[in-house]
Write a protein that holds these residues in place. Structure first.
Motif, short mmCIF file in Angstrom:
data_model
loop_
_atom_site.label_atom_id
_atom_site.label_comp_id
_atom_site.label_asym_id
_atom_site.label_seq_id
_atom_site.Cartn_x
_atom_site.Cartn_y
_atom_site.Cartn_z
N ARG A 137 40.03 50.63 37.69
CA ARG A 137 40.95 50.96 38.77
C ARG A 137 40.65 50.12 40.01
O ARG A 137 41.56 49.57 40.64
CB ARG A 137 40.81 52.44 39.15
N GLU A 138 39.36 50.02 40.35
CA GLU A 138 38.96 49.25 41.54
C GLU A 138 39.25 47.77 41.36
O GLU A 138 39.72 47.11 42.29
CB GLU A 138 37.49 49.48 41.85
N ALA A 139 38.97 47.24 40.17
CA ALA A 139 39.22 45.82 39.91
C ALA A 139 40.71 45.53 39.96
O ALA A 139 41.14 44.51 40.52
CB ALA A 139 38.64 45.42 38.56
N SER A 140 41.51 46.42 39.40
CA SER A 140 42.96 46.24 39.42
C SER A 140 43.49 46.20 40.85
O SER A 140 44.30 45.34 41.20
CB SER A 140 43.64 47.36 38.63
N ALA A 141 43.01 47.13 41.67
CA ALA A 141 43.43 47.16 43.07
C ALA A 141 43.01 45.88 43.80
O ALA A 141 43.78 45.32 44.59
CB ALA A 141 42.86 48.38 43.77
N SER A 178 46.98 43.17 35.50
CA SER A 178 47.60 43.76 34.31
C SER A 178 46.58 43.88 33.18
O SER A 178 46.63 44.85 32.42
CB SER A 178 48.81 42.94 33.87
N THR A 179 45.65 42.94 33.08
CA THR A 179 44.59 43.05 32.08
C THR A 179 43.72 44.27 32.34
O THR A 179 43.40 45.04 31.43
CB THR A 179 43.71 41.78 32.08
N ALA A 183 44.55 40.59 45.99
CA ALA A 183 44.34 39.15 46.01
C ALA A 183 45.52 38.39 45.42
O ALA A 183 45.44 37.18 45.21
CB ALA A 183 43.07 38.80 45.24
N ASP A 184 46.61 39.11 45.13
CA ASP A 184 47.82 38.50 44.56
C ASP A 184 47.54 37.81 43.23
O ASP A 184 47.93 36.67 43.00
CB ASP A 184 48.45 37.53 45.57
#
Length: 150
Positions: free
Chosen positions: A63-67, A79-80, A72-73
């Motif tokens: 969740r944190e990495a996705s955010a 999506s991964t 960071a655009d």
């Protein structure tokens, strides 16, 4: 639904046979984290509760990495992370909604007789025992803080 290390290994085998690379990679990552948990400190066999804690920790990382990737655009990387998160959430218990968490917090405050922020520790202990991985700890702490300051 109880999740064990053996069931994850079985699911990994099925994912490899089905050539599902995302699922296989995600399960490998979780099994590696579980093995690390087993070997950290005293060697011990992980329980099903420990497996759920590892799954919850790994889901939080996704969740944190996705955010971070969204910020960071970098939508392709986000999506991964979201695909891996979806796989991990399939193994986690259903998350409680805000109303259910508020109800549990109200019960815990009544049980402990808390009247202010000084009693946040006992309230948090009672709430965490009841939500047990079904709600984000940071959100629960914020809700308890808000309830005790009213």
């Amino acid at each position: 639904m109880s999740v064990s290390k053996a069931s994850l290994q079985s699911d990994l085998t099925e994912a490899i046979r089905a050539r599902d690379q995302v699922r296989a990679g995600t399960l490998r990552m979780v099994l590696t984290a579980i093995t690390t948990e087993e070997t950290s400190g005293a060697h011990h066999e992980v329980s099903d509760d420990d497996v759920l804690k590892v799954l919850a920790r790994e889901a939080k990382k996704r969740r944190e990495a996705s955010a971070a990737y969204e910020h960071a655009d970098r939508p392709e990387l986000a999506s991964t992370e979201n695909a891996e998160l979806a796989i991990l959430e399939g193994y986690l218990p259903a998350q409680l909604d805000d109303a259910a968490v508020a109800e549990i917090i109200g019960e815990a405050i009544a049980e402990t007789g808390a009247s202010g922020m000084a009693q946040m520790g006992p309230v948090m202990k009672a709430v965490q025992a009841k939500v047990a991985g079904r709600a984000d700890g940071k959100a629960v702490a914020a809700a308890v803080r808000e309830a005790l300051t009213r």
